[in-house]
Scaffold this active site. Structure first.
Site, PDB file in Angstrom:
ATOM      1  N   TRP A 102       0.830  -1.215   0.000  1.00 49.70           N
ATOM      2  CA  TRP A 102       0.000   0.000   0.000  1.00 49.70           C
ATOM      3  C   TRP A 102       0.853   1.248   0.000  1.00 49.70           C
ATOM      4  CZ3 TRP A 102      -4.279  -0.570  -2.173  1.00 49.70           C
ATOM      5  CH2 TRP A 102      -5.049  -1.711  -1.978  1.00 49.70           C
ATOM      6  N   ASP A 171      -1.937   6.937   5.994  1.00 49.36           N
ATOM      7  CA  ASP A 171      -2.974   6.076   5.415  1.00 49.36           C
ATOM      8  C   ASP A 171      -3.356   5.093   6.519  1.00 49.36           C
ATOM      9  OD1 ASP A 171      -4.523   4.179   4.170  1.00 49.36           O
ATOM     10  OD2 ASP A 171      -3.045   3.630   2.637  1.00 49.36           O
ATOM     11  N   LYS A 195     -13.020  -1.069   5.806  1.00 49.56           N
ATOM     12  CA  LYS A 195     -12.353  -1.992   6.729  1.00 49.56           C
ATOM     13  C   LYS A 195     -12.833  -1.788   8.162  1.00 49.56           C
ATOM     14  CE  LYS A 195      -8.938  -2.552   3.309  1.00 49.56           C
ATOM     15  NZ  LYS A 195      -8.079  -1.754   2.450  1.00 49.56           N
TER      16      LYS A 195
HETATM   17  C1  LIG Z   1      -7.513  -1.275   1.384  1.00 53.46           C
HETATM   18  C2  LIG Z   1      -6.421  -0.293   1.481  1.00 53.46           C
HETATM   19  C3  LIG Z   1      -6.243   0.737   0.530  1.00 53.46           C
HETATM   20  C4  LIG Z   1      -7.104   0.859  -0.700  1.00 53.46           C
HETATM   21  O1  LIG Z   1      -8.352   1.310  -0.376  1.00 53.46           O
HETATM   22  P1  LIG Z   1      -9.445   1.629  -1.516  1.00 53.46           P
HETATM   23  O2  LIG Z   1     -10.519   2.281  -0.682  1.00 53.46           O
HETATM   24  O3  LIG Z   1      -9.825   0.337  -2.130  1.00 53.46           O
HETATM   25  O4  LIG Z   1      -8.839   2.568  -2.485  1.00 53.46           O
HETATM   26  C5  LIG Z   1      -5.233   1.630   0.734  1.00 53.46           C
HETATM   27  N1  LIG Z   1      -4.414   1.553   1.793  1.00 53.46           N
HETATM   28  C6  LIG Z   1      -4.538   0.570   2.711  1.00 53.46           C
HETATM   29  C7  LIG Z   1      -3.599   0.524   3.872  1.00 53.46           C
HETATM   30  C8  LIG Z   1      -5.541  -0.373   2.578  1.00 53.46           C
HETATM   31  O5  LIG Z   1      -5.671  -1.349   3.491  1.00 53.46           O
END
Ligand SMILES: *Cc1c(COP(=O)(O)O)cnc(C)c1O
Length: 357
Positions: A102, A171, A195
């Protein structure tokens, strides 16, 4: 009613109480004769939900009015681009830590926009980890420093964040509101909702308002944080149902007590890690001190056994245990809403599977 033990990485399990509340109100929201999905985003019924969701996030994070809470679309992936577009500037450098899949996606987008310094890189380390604060090679006068608080695929998590002169950008897609944190150490936090916060289709951004002033004038209106700050995330039609679900999820956290939830998360993860540590059959893929409390990643002695493990677990109602396609192995994603009973079921299954193997 047969609810699965849902170990999916995202979209992921939602609290059963939240689903029941949403179901109760689905057809007739508070006697209005229509679903919240059918309400105008400019009406007072929806507005109350929108503002409660913002207030709940601020309360849970302990943030004052120098921060804005934004509801955007395009997922966390859109934020990979919006962050540098708005905060980087032409003559500055952004420091990025590369901790895995990521983080490297965030870096790729930032490089399209401006100058990037990789302050630390453990993307390909096996066992997996995140950088430690003292190995970072930071730029003097950096625009910001970016971290991925939890690498969802590799199962490695920052336990302590670096102290940086530049604003810290995180993030937090896969561990937001999962542990006690001083959220004022961050200049900007973003997360896809699917999530830990609600359904897919919604991204949460929490940022210091003053950072939005940096954006160059030529950014498209929809991609400018300032647009959404000025319009309280109502510049265009926001994903109203996702925001409603996030509102219910934050209510659920407030009712349960954030501290209780945090303790429960720690206990849940430790129960599985204890199985690894009491033998040699299951091998965690992350270095112990960086093990994630949200995504538990591990290997079995062979790929055949892993396949058998996933198949037999699924037959017993434990779904979504297959590791990410990029890395293989097993991954148990156990976000805030994942119930303790599901952990106990998995632990019992793991012990029995090992005994029979
Ligand atoms: C799932 C995830 C993403 C991507 O998220 P989207 O909403 O599908 O763009 C980005 N960073 C992390 C750490 C993730 O777990």
């Amino acid at each position: 009613m047969a609810r699965a033990h849902n170990f999916n990485a995202g979209p992921a399990a939602l609290p059963l109480e939240v689903l029941i509340d949403a179901q109760k109100e689905l057809i007739d929201f508070k006697g209005t004769g229509m679903s919240i999905m059918e309400h105008s985003h400019r009406g007072k019924d929806y507005e109350a939900i929108h503002n409660e969701a913002i207030a709940n996030i601020k309360k849970l994070m302990g943030l004052d009015d120098s921060y804005s809470v934004l509801f955007l679309q395009g997922g966390a992936s859109m934020q990979f681009a919006m962050v540098p577009m708005n905060l980087l500037g032409a003559d500055k450098t952004a420091d990025y830590t590369n901790s895995g899949t990521w983080a490297s996606k965030a870096i790729k987008e930032a490089k399209l926009i401006g100058k990037v310094n990789i302050a630390a890189n453990c993307e390909k380390d096996i066992p997996t980890r995140v950088p430690s604060g003292n190995e970072l090679k930071l730029t003097d006068g950096a625009a910001y420093v970016h971290v991925t608080s939890n690498e969802t695929i590799s199962g490695a998590q920052w336990k302590e964040f670096p102290k940086t002169a530049a604003p810290l950008v995180a993030d937090m897609s896969s561990d937001i509101l999962s542990r006690p944190l001083d959220y004022t150490q961050f200049g900007l936090i973003y997360a896809g909702a699917q999530k830990n916060l609600g359904p897919s289709g919604l991204a949460l951004v929490v940022m210091k308002k003053e950072l939005a002033e940096r954006a160059p004038a030529n950014i498209p209106t929809m991609l400018k944080y300032k647009t959404h700050i000025d319009e309280n995330s109502l510049y265009n039609t926001p994903p109203t149902f996702g925001i409603y679900m996030l509102c219910l999820v934050t209510r659920w956290i407030l009712k349960m007590g954030a501290e209780n939830l945090y303790k429960q998360n720690r206990t849940k993860a430790q129960k599985i890690y204890d199985v690894f540590d009491s033998g040699t059959f299951y091998k965690g893929t992350a270095i112990k001190e960086y093990r994630s409390d949200m995504n538990i990643t591990f290997r079995l002695p062979s790929e055949e056994l892993e396949e058998k493990f996933i198949k037999e677990a699924s037959a017993q109602g434990m779904k979504g245990l297959k590791g990410h396609r990029a890395v293989g192995g097993i991954r148990a994603s156990i976000y805030n809403a994942f119930p303790v009973e599901g952990i106990d079921a998995l632990v019992a299954f793991m012990k029995e599977f090992e005994r029979k193997a």
